[in-house]
Design a protein around this motif. Structure first.
Motif, PDB file in Angstrom:
ATOM      1  N   LEU A  92       0.832  -1.201   0.000  1.00 38.05           N
ATOM      2  CA  LEU A  92       0.000   0.000   0.000  1.00 38.05           C
ATOM      3  C   LEU A  92       0.867   1.251   0.000  1.00 38.05           C
ATOM      4  CD1 LEU A  92      -2.620  -1.167   2.665  1.00 38.05           C
ATOM      5  CD2 LEU A  92      -2.730  -1.398   0.165  1.00 38.05           C
ATOM      6  N   VAL A  93       2.178   1.059   0.020  1.00 35.54           N
ATOM      7  CA  VAL A  93       3.155   2.150   0.007  1.00 35.54           C
ATOM      8  C   VAL A  93       4.070   1.936  -1.188  1.00 35.54           C
ATOM      9  CG1 VAL A  93       5.154   3.110   1.221  1.00 35.54           C
ATOM     10  CG2 VAL A  93       3.096   2.510   2.500  1.00 35.54           C
ATOM     11  N   HIS A  94       4.401   3.024  -1.888  1.00 35.85           N
ATOM     12  CA  HIS A  94       5.209   2.899  -3.097  1.00 35.85           C
ATOM     13  C   HIS A  94       6.154   4.084  -3.229  1.00 35.85           C
ATOM     14  CE1 HIS A  94       5.977   1.099  -6.998  1.00 35.85           C
ATOM     15  NE2 HIS A  94       5.967   2.305  -7.517  1.00 35.85           N
ATOM     16  N   PRO A  95       7.447   3.864  -3.465  1.00 35.91           N
ATOM     17  CA  PRO A  95       8.145   2.577  -3.458  1.00 35.91           C
ATOM     18  C   PRO A  95       8.230   2.014  -2.035  1.00 35.91           C
ATOM     19  CG  PRO A  95       9.734   4.343  -3.620  1.00 35.91           C
ATOM     20  CD  PRO A  95       8.377   4.993  -3.705  1.00 35.91           C
ATOM     21  N   GLN A  96       8.731   0.799  -1.886  1.00 42.59           N
ATOM     22  CA  GLN A  96       8.756   0.145  -0.582  1.00 42.59           C
ATOM     23  C   GLN A  96      10.098   0.393   0.115  1.00 42.59           C
ATOM     24  OE1 GLN A  96       7.855  -2.282  -3.492  1.00 42.59           O
ATOM     25  NE2 GLN A  96       6.127  -0.859  -3.304  1.00 42.59           N
ATOM     26  N   SER A  97      10.028   1.014   1.279  1.00 41.83           N
ATOM     27  CA  SER A  97      11.227   1.210   2.100  1.00 41.83           C
ATOM     28  C   SER A  97      11.226   0.177   3.215  1.00 41.83           C
ATOM     29  CB  SER A  97      11.243   2.620   2.698  1.00 41.83           C
ATOM     30  OG  SER A  97      10.279   2.725   3.734  1.00 41.83           O
ATOM     31  N   GLU A  98      12.360   0.038   3.875  1.00 41.40           N
ATOM     32  CA  GLU A  98      12.505  -0.949   4.944  1.00 41.40           C
ATOM     33  C   GLU A  98      11.600  -0.654   6.131  1.00 41.40           C
ATOM     34  OE1 GLU A  98      16.406  -0.822   2.664  1.00 41.40           O
ATOM     35  OE2 GLU A  98      14.929   0.628   3.398  1.00 41.40           O
TER      36      GLU A  98
ATOM     37  N   LEU B 223      -0.634  -3.899 -16.246  1.00 39.36           N
ATOM     38  CA  LEU B 223      -0.212  -2.606 -15.711  1.00 39.36           C
ATOM     39  C   LEU B 223       0.486  -2.748 -14.361  1.00 39.36           C
ATOM     40  CD1 LEU B 223      -3.276  -0.391 -16.683  1.00 39.36           C
ATOM     41  CD2 LEU B 223      -1.141  -0.802 -17.949  1.00 39.36           C
ATOM     42  N   GLN B 224       0.482  -3.976 -13.799  1.00 37.53           N
ATOM     43  CA  GLN B 224       1.241  -4.182 -12.568  1.00 37.53           C
ATOM     44  C   GLN B 224       2.739  -4.019 -12.880  1.00 37.53           C
ATOM     45  OE1 GLN B 224      -0.404  -6.481 -14.297  1.00 37.53           O
ATOM     46  NE2 GLN B 224       0.281  -8.577 -13.880  1.00 37.53           N
ATOM     47  N   THR B 225       3.512  -3.609 -11.891  1.00 35.43           N
ATOM     48  CA  THR B 225       4.909  -3.267 -12.141  1.00 35.43           C
ATOM     49  C   THR B 225       5.865  -4.207 -11.407  1.00 35.43           C
ATOM     50  OG1 THR B 225       5.137  -1.727 -10.275  1.00 35.43           O
ATOM     51  CG2 THR B 225       4.286  -0.835 -12.354  1.00 35.43           C
ATOM     52  N   ARG B 226       7.068  -4.318 -11.963  1.00 32.68           N
ATOM     53  CA  ARG B 226       8.179  -5.005 -11.324  1.00 32.68           C
ATOM     54  C   ARG B 226       9.446  -4.189 -11.581  1.00 32.68           C
ATOM     55  NH1 ARG B 226       4.346  -6.996  -9.589  1.00 32.68           N
ATOM     56  NH2 ARG B 226       3.806  -9.209  -9.321  1.00 32.68           N
TER      57      ARG B 226
ATOM     58  N   GLY C 168      17.934  -4.243  -4.639  1.00 33.40           N
ATOM     59  CA  GLY C 168      17.184  -4.387  -5.876  1.00 33.40           C
ATOM     60  C   GLY C 168      17.421  -3.189  -6.773  1.00 33.40           C
ATOM     61  N   ASN C 169      16.832  -3.224  -7.948  1.00 35.92           N
ATOM     62  CA  ASN C 169      16.976  -2.143  -8.920  1.00 35.92           C
ATOM     63  C   ASN C 169      15.666  -1.355  -8.978  1.00 35.92           C
ATOM     64  OD1 ASN C 169      17.246  -0.544 -11.274  1.00 35.92           O
ATOM     65  ND2 ASN C 169      18.666  -2.021 -12.160  1.00 35.92           N
ATOM     66  N   PRO C 170      15.692  -0.048  -8.691  1.00 34.56           N
ATOM     67  CA  PRO C 170      14.450   0.737  -8.661  1.00 34.56           C
ATOM     68  C   PRO C 170      13.894   1.103 -10.036  1.00 34.56           C
ATOM     69  CG  PRO C 170      16.323   2.133  -8.124  1.00 34.56           C
ATOM     70  CD  PRO C 170      16.859   0.732  -8.249  1.00 34.56           C
ATOM     71  N   ASP C 171      14.527   0.616 -11.113  1.00 36.58           N
ATOM     72  CA  ASP C 171      14.051   0.917 -12.463  1.00 36.58           C
ATOM     73  C   ASP C 171      12.766   0.133 -12.714  1.00 36.58           C
ATOM     74  OD1 ASP C 171      13.760   1.703 -15.062  1.00 36.58           O
ATOM     75  OD2 ASP C 171      15.380   0.450 -15.846  1.00 36.58           O
TER      76      ASP C 171
ATOM     77  N   ARG D 260       5.827  -3.204  -7.426  1.00 33.44           N
ATOM     78  CA  ARG D 260       7.024  -3.649  -6.736  1.00 33.44           C
ATOM     79  C   ARG D 260       8.194  -2.776  -7.180  1.00 33.44           C
ATOM     80  NH1 ARG D 260       5.995  -5.842  -3.133  1.00 33.44           N
ATOM     81  NH2 ARG D 260       5.843  -8.104  -3.277  1.00 33.44           N
ATOM     82  N   GLN D 261       8.666  -1.934  -6.274  1.00 33.81           N
ATOM     83  CA  GLN D 261       9.809  -1.061  -6.555  1.00 33.81           C
ATOM     84  C   GLN D 261      10.542  -0.793  -5.252  1.00 33.81           C
ATOM     85  OE1 GLN D 261       9.063   3.062  -7.475  1.00 33.81           O
ATOM     86  NE2 GLN D 261      10.862   3.213  -8.811  1.00 33.81           N
ATOM     87  N   PRO D 262      11.824  -1.086  -5.180  1.00 36.05           N
ATOM     88  CA  PRO D 262      12.556  -0.866  -3.929  1.00 36.05           C
ATOM     89  C   PRO D 262      12.982   0.583  -3.739  1.00 36.05           C
ATOM     90  CG  PRO D 262      14.042  -1.763  -5.561  1.00 36.05           C
ATOM     91  CD  PRO D 262      12.674  -1.716  -6.210  1.00 36.05           C
ATOM     92  N   ASP D 263      12.887   1.040  -2.519  1.00 34.32           N
ATOM     93  CA  ASP D 263      13.573   2.258  -2.107  1.00 34.32           C
ATOM     94  C   ASP D 263      14.946   1.807  -1.631  1.00 34.32           C
ATOM     95  OD1 ASP D 263      14.682   4.373  -0.677  1.00 34.32           O
ATOM     96  OD2 ASP D 263      12.768   5.026   0.155  1.00 34.32           O
ATOM     97  N   ILE D 264      16.010   2.159  -2.354  1.00 37.89           N
ATOM     98  CA  ILE D 264      17.345   1.674  -2.007  1.00 37.89           C
ATOM     99  C   ILE D 264      18.204   2.763  -1.352  1.00 37.89           C
ATOM    100  CG2 ILE D 264      17.320  -0.152  -3.750  1.00 37.89           C
ATOM    101  CD1 ILE D 264      19.201   1.643  -5.450  1.00 37.89           C
ATOM    102  N   SER D 265      17.537   3.726  -0.724  1.00 38.27           N
ATOM    103  CA  SER D 265      18.280   4.807  -0.067  1.00 38.27           C
ATOM    104  C   SER D 265      19.263   4.275   0.966  1.00 38.27           C
ATOM    105  CB  SER D 265      17.309   5.786   0.605  1.00 38.27           C
ATOM    106  OG  SER D 265      16.409   6.329  -0.325  1.00 38.27           O
ATOM    107  N   LYS D 266      18.829   3.275   1.746  1.00 44.52           N
ATOM    108  CA  LYS D 266      19.708   2.705   2.778  1.00 44.52           C
ATOM    109  C   LYS D 266      20.916   2.017   2.150  1.00 44.52           C
ATOM    110  CE  LYS D 266      17.234   1.894   7.086  1.00 44.52           C
ATOM    111  NZ  LYS D 266      16.108   2.803   6.863  1.00 44.52           N
ATOM    112  N   ALA D 267      20.692   1.251   1.100  1.00 38.90           N
ATOM    113  CA  ALA D 267      21.794   0.561   0.436  1.00 38.90           C
ATOM    114  C   ALA D 267      22.815   1.561  -0.109  1.00 38.90           C
ATOM    115  CB  ALA D 267      21.273  -0.326  -0.687  1.00 38.90           C
TER     116      ALA D 267
END
Length: 323
Positions: free
Chosen positions: A125-131, A209-212, A239-242, A276-283
């Motif tokens: 329910l949140v996009h992109p997904q953070s830890e 239209l679903q995303t990966r 992961g790759n946020p593209d 499905r999209q990662p927030d990779i700020s921490k990485a």
């Protein structure tokens, strides 16, 4: 020589990790019960003195003689076709298997990294997904056996860290692709490539239209490696946020393979994540990591791998239940 145990060693991710740690000068112990892994993925390592292999189920007691510096726990069915077919084993490897390996790490004084997944976020329910996002998971749905196995895995790992002071790491792995994936494992990259190479129409579930967000295997391995040697004990998205829609990705595969297949649509499976999209700020901040291989380059390398399959291998890989 530092020694590392890698469970799920004959699988897609595990086999590439074996290669990386051999390259870095480690003595690698690979462990796999081959329920979904393929011995062909690691047979090139058997001739090496610094590699040994145990055909063993980690849900049973795990013993490794001598010192052990690191453990990477990657044993688990990871594709929907597998964990829907063997749901009990999937739950057991995430619970009993993880418990056994945490106990081994405690006994040996090893640092342990466990492979979690973006599926802990469920249908987000949140996009992109953070830890910091706790997820939206249907515990009794068909995908719950995998999602909850991984959520429990994270919980017991943190409990061992907090209560026993165990040196732990948690990698939340987003969609990863590349050579050594199984064509019939049900994941979208090998599913589309397999269908294209067999001359079949490409199957999209839902409206497309679903995303990966797809991360190439070399980038994923680099992120995991950096996380293991970091000082951060909490989960980190790798992961790759593209982000791309499944419909757009199917069109990319048709262009890449030079085929003229049509795209056909089928009903969306229960609880299939719509985004499905990662927030990779921490990485980026903690590991100094971000993916470097774009989807265009990564897909060419992956296609080259699958093009080497014989027509018979392609035919045997056919599976209609792609998700």
């Amino acid at each position: 020589m530092r020694k590392v145990l890698i469970t799920g060693a004959a699988g897609f991710l595990g086999s590439h990790l074996c290669d990386r740690f051999i390259k870095e000068g480690f003595h690698v112990i690979g462990m796999d019960n081959l329920i979904t892994g393929d011995i062909k993925n690691i047979e090139h390592l058997f001739k090496l003195k610094q590699f040994e292999f145990y055909n063993h189920d980690v849900t049973k007691f795990v013993h490794v003689p001598g010192k052990l510096d690191y453990i990477l726990h990657f044993a688990s069915p990871a594709s929907p076709i597998d964990y829907l077919k063997i749901p009990i084993q999937t739950l057991k490897v995430g619970s009993l298997g993880t418990h056994n390996l945490l106990g081994l790490a405690k006994e040996k004084g090893s640092r342990i990294l466990i492979a979690s997944t973006s599926e802990v976020y469920g249908d987000p329910l949140v996009h992109p997904q953070s830890e910091e996002y706790y997820g939206n998971v249907n515990t009794i749905g068909p995908r719950g056996v995998y999602d909850e196995a991984k959520r429990f895995q994270e919980s017991i790992t943190m409990a061992y860290h907090t209560y026993h002071g165990l040196d732990t790491r948690i990698a939340r792995i987003f969609n990863t692709y590349g050579p050594r994936m199984r064509l019939n494992d049900g994941r979208v990259v090998p599913a589309f490539i397999g269908q294209a190479l067999r001359g079949e129409n490409l199957t999209i579930f839902g409206n497309g239209l679903q995303t990966r967000s797809f991360c190439y295997i070399d980038d994923q391995v680099e992120g995991i490696y950096k996380l293991l040697f970091s000082d951060y004990v909490y989960p980190v998205n790798i992961g790759n946020p593209d982000e791309i829609t499944i419909k757009e990705f199917a069109e990319e595969v048709v262009r890449l393979t030079g085929t003229d297949q049509k795209v056909i649509y089928k009903p969306l499976p229960t609880d299939d994540p719509l985004q499905r999209q990662p927030d990779i700020s921490k990485a980026k901040e903690i590991l100094g990591w971000e993916p470097k291989i774009g989807r265009s380059e990564g897909m060419k390398l992956t296609l080259d791998y699958f093009k080497a399959f014989s027509k018979e291998e392609l035919r045997k890989s056919e599976h209609r239940d792609f998700v």
